[in-house]
Design a protein around this motif. Structure first.
Motif, mmCIF file in Angstrom:
data_model
loop_
_atom_site.group_PDB
_atom_site.id
_atom_site.type_symbol
_atom_site.label_atom_id
_atom_site.label_comp_id
_atom_site.label_asym_id
_atom_site.label_seq_id
_atom_site.Cartn_x
_atom_site.Cartn_y
_atom_site.Cartn_z
ATOM 1 N N GLU A 89 0.862 -1.177 0.000
ATOM 2 C CA GLU A 89 0.000 0.000 0.000
ATOM 3 C C GLU A 89 0.899 1.228 0.000
ATOM 4 O OE1 GLU A 89 -2.926 -0.025 3.115
ATOM 5 O OE2 GLU A 89 -3.478 -2.107 2.722
ATOM 6 N N MET A 90 0.776 2.027 -1.040
ATOM 7 C CA MET A 90 1.590 3.231 -1.159
ATOM 8 C C MET A 90 1.515 4.096 0.094
ATOM 9 S SD MET A 90 0.992 6.305 -3.865
ATOM 10 C CE MET A 90 1.927 7.833 -3.759
ATOM 11 N N SER A 91 0.349 4.133 0.715
ATOM 12 C CA SER A 91 0.160 5.003 1.875
ATOM 13 C C SER A 91 1.061 4.629 3.036
ATOM 14 C CB SER A 91 -1.303 4.970 2.322
ATOM 15 O OG SER A 91 -1.694 3.648 2.661
ATOM 16 N N GLY A 92 1.564 3.388 3.050
ATOM 17 C CA GLY A 92 2.460 2.983 4.119
ATOM 18 C C GLY A 92 3.815 3.652 4.045
ATOM 19 N N ALA A 93 4.162 4.176 2.870
ATOM 20 C CA ALA A 93 5.458 4.837 2.687
ATOM 21 C C ALA A 93 5.328 6.293 2.290
ATOM 22 C CB ALA A 93 6.268 4.097 1.613
ATOM 23 N N ALA A 94 4.185 6.682 1.714
ATOM 24 C CA ALA A 94 4.020 8.061 1.236
ATOM 25 C C ALA A 94 2.599 8.567 1.478
ATOM 26 C CB ALA A 94 4.364 8.140 -0.249
ATOM 27 N N GLY A 95 1.970 8.063 2.541
ATOM 28 C CA GLY A 95 0.580 8.409 2.796
ATOM 29 C C GLY A 95 0.394 9.741 3.501
ATOM 30 N N ILE A 96 -0.778 10.305 3.301
ATOM 31 C CA ILE A 96 -1.067 11.608 3.891
ATOM 32 C C ILE A 96 -1.177 11.528 5.412
ATOM 33 C CG2 ILE A 96 -3.602 11.490 3.763
ATOM 34 C CD1 ILE A 96 -3.304 14.466 2.588
ATOM 35 N N THR A 97 -1.471 10.350 5.938
ATOM 36 C CA THR A 97 -1.547 10.195 7.388
ATOM 37 C C THR A 97 -0.158 10.231 8.029
ATOM 38 O OG1 THR A 97 -1.523 7.778 7.197
ATOM 39 C CG2 THR A 97 -3.676 8.859 7.284
ATOM 40 N N LEU A 98 0.893 10.159 7.223
ATOM 41 C CA LEU A 98 2.260 10.234 7.731
ATOM 42 C C LEU A 98 2.777 11.670 7.785
ATOM 43 C CD1 LEU A 98 3.801 7.232 5.729
ATOM 44 C CD2 LEU A 98 2.963 7.220 8.088
ATOM 45 N N VAL A 99 1.914 12.609 7.387
ATOM 46 C CA VAL A 99 2.314 14.016 7.297
ATOM 47 C C VAL A 99 1.540 14.838 8.313
ATOM 48 C CG1 VAL A 99 2.461 16.026 5.780
ATOM 49 C CG2 VAL A 99 2.803 13.735 4.838
ATOM 50 N N ASN A 100 2.240 15.578 9.140
ATOM 51 C CA ASN A 100 1.573 16.472 10.086
ATOM 52 C C ASN A 100 0.934 17.640 9.339
ATOM 53 O OD1 ASN A 100 2.478 14.938 12.281
ATOM 54 N ND2 ASN A 100 4.412 16.069 12.368
ATOM 55 N N GLY A 101 -0.057 18.254 9.970
ATOM 56 C CA GLY A 101 -0.819 19.305 9.310
ATOM 57 C C GLY A 101 0.019 20.381 8.666
ATOM 58 N N GLU A 102 0.993 20.926 9.406
ATOM 59 C CA GLU A 102 1.799 22.021 8.868
ATOM 60 C C GLU A 102 2.795 21.549 7.811
ATOM 61 O OE1 GLU A 102 3.842 20.540 12.639
ATOM 62 O OE2 GLU A 102 1.787 20.983 11.961
ATOM 63 N N GLU A 103 2.982 20.224 7.711
ATOM 64 C CA GLU A 103 3.922 19.683 6.720
ATOM 65 C C GLU A 103 3.251 19.371 5.388
ATOM 66 O OE1 GLU A 103 7.045 17.291 9.620
ATOM 67 O OE2 GLU A 103 5.212 16.290 8.956
ATOM 68 N N LYS A 104 1.939 19.503 5.317
ATOM 69 C CA LYS A 104 1.233 19.202 4.075
ATOM 70 C C LYS A 104 1.649 20.195 3.004
ATOM 71 C CE LYS A 104 -2.970 16.929 5.732
ATOM 72 N NZ LYS A 104 -4.444 17.005 5.787
ATOM 73 N N ASN A 105 2.433 19.719 2.069
ATOM 74 C CA ASN A 105 2.916 20.577 0.993
ATOM 75 C C ASN A 105 3.441 19.685 -0.122
ATOM 76 O OD1 ASN A 105 4.276 22.304 -0.754
ATOM 77 N ND2 ASN A 105 4.981 23.650 0.894
ATOM 78 N N PRO A 106 2.674 19.516 -1.192
ATOM 79 C CA PRO A 106 3.085 18.601 -2.263
ATOM 80 C C PRO A 106 4.340 19.047 -3.008
ATOM 81 C CG PRO A 106 1.150 19.841 -2.919
ATOM 82 C CD PRO A 106 1.375 20.139 -1.475
#
Length: 383
Positions: A89-106
């Motif tokens: 599952e891609m999300s296990g290595a690059a998922g949005i749940t692994l990113v804190n709110g202030e770190e959300k930046n594509p």
């Protein structure tokens, strides 16, 4: 009585197998001698690794990789040794749940860790891959993943571009001489349930960028950079098609798999149903049971319970569904093969209480028991 159960996970509450085994317990209270088969179910998103590992006799392993913002993360994935297949599952290595709110930046988030997981699986002997690409935090066109596999995405000085979508602004050339040699022997079935192209008004930047932290300015920039990336890719890989349905999935990961790997994009539920061979079990069933956490109008849009129902109806089997909650528009499911559906919530409680695993399993067993008591009553009367 022969019953086959395939229930999707109740997100945050029960796994697919917990839900299925609870339903089986309810049946056994009524039909003690019933043959009840529980099969795992998923739709290509969360829970797919567990479902396929359970359904195909695989095993779980894990590897530490580069997370979406550069921090190390531990990613679990499955291996089916019999067929040399890895389930990721891609999300296990690059998922949005692994990113804190202030770190959300594509502009910054990368898929490099996904490539590291694939590389680890190759080193473990895997040559076939099933990859779920939902829930990504990225919009780098899959370039990070490809860099980890040895592709060169180089700037004007011949250096690898930086992680994240921002690196694409400096992309000048793509090279293949250092690609992992085993990759040519690998095949990929990619679970993809969106049809967005790579670029444009319906592309990954415009449609999915905002939820990953993109501003309107970022969206315009990323769309331009991805378009140039696609043009460069087409020079070396003539089959590259930025407009292919699903190319924009997971921030362009669909395009990366289609262009640079021996990959197909397929419905997630189709992959799971094929790999777990549900059809073989359904053929001889008297009743088929399915369900998911929330049954609603969206369920008919290719979600797991409808996939189960369609197989059941190929053999004219009755289908019952059980769900944590049911909305008014869930009646659409009746026209798509689910003959009757039932919410399992039995008393008014808080959402937290309803979703507690022990409570949910008890509610599932108790509700299924009463439905099968009804079946038993009318079966007895008809005799």
């Amino acid at each position: 009585m022969n019953v086959v159960i395939a229930i999707d996970s109740f997100k945050g509450s029960m796994t697919s197998m917990q839900a299925g085994l609870s339903a089986a317990a309810g049946i056994k209270r009524v039909y003690k001698n019933a043959s009840v088969t529980v099969r795992p179910l998923a739709d290509g998103g969360e829970g797919t690794v567990d479902a396929l590992v359970n359904g195909c006799g695989g095993r779980m392993t894990q590897v530490q990789v580069t997370g979406p913002v550069g921090r190390p993360v531990v990613c679990q994935y499955g291996i089916i040794d019999e067929t040399n297949t890895a389930i990721i599952e891609m999300s296990g290595a690059a998922g949005i749940t692994l990113v804190n709110g202030e770190e959300k930046n594509p502009l910054n988030t990368t898929t490099y860790g996904v490539g590291e997981v694939i590389k680890d699986a190759i080193q473990n002997g895997c040559r076939h891959f099933i990859v779920g690409i939902g829930g990504s935090a990225t919009n780098d066109g899959g370039v990070g993943m490809l860099q980890a596999l040895g592709f060169g995405f180089l700037d004007k000085n011949g250096n690898q571009i930086s992680f994240g979508a921002k690196g694409l602004q400096n992309l000048e050339s793509i090279t293949t001489e250092h690609v992992l040699p085993e990759l040519k022997d690998c095949s990929f079935r990619v679970a993809c349930d969106v049809s967005n192209p790579l670029c444009g008004e319906q592309g990954c930047s415009a449609i999915f960028g905002p939820q990953k932290g993109a501003t309107p300015t970022m969206i315009m920039q990323m769309d331009k950079w991805l378009a140039y990336y696609a043009t460069l890719a087409r020079e070396q890989f003539p089959h590259a098609d930025a407009k292919y349905p699903g190319a924009g999935a997971a921030g362009g990961m669909g395009f990366a798999f289609l262009t640079f790997c021996n990959a197909t994009l397929e419905s997630g539920i189709k992959i799971v149903l094929d790999e777990t061979n549900l059809r073989q079990y359904v053929q001889n069933a008297d009743i088929v049971i399915t369900g998911e956490g929330r049954l609603d109008g969206q369920t008919v849009m290719g979600k797991a319970p409808i996939g189960v129902a369609k197989i059941a109806k190929e053999y004219s089997k009755p289908v019952l569904a059980f769900s944590g909650c049911v909305t008014k528009d869930a009646v659409a499911c009746n026209a798509e093969g689910i003959d009757a559906f039932f919410p399992i919530l039995r008393v008014v409680v808080s959402l937290e209480e309803a979703m507690h695993t022990d409570n949910a399993m008890t509610n599932m067993a108790d509700t299924v028991e009463q439905v099968f008591r009804t079946i038993h009553t009318f079966t007895t009367v008809s005799k």
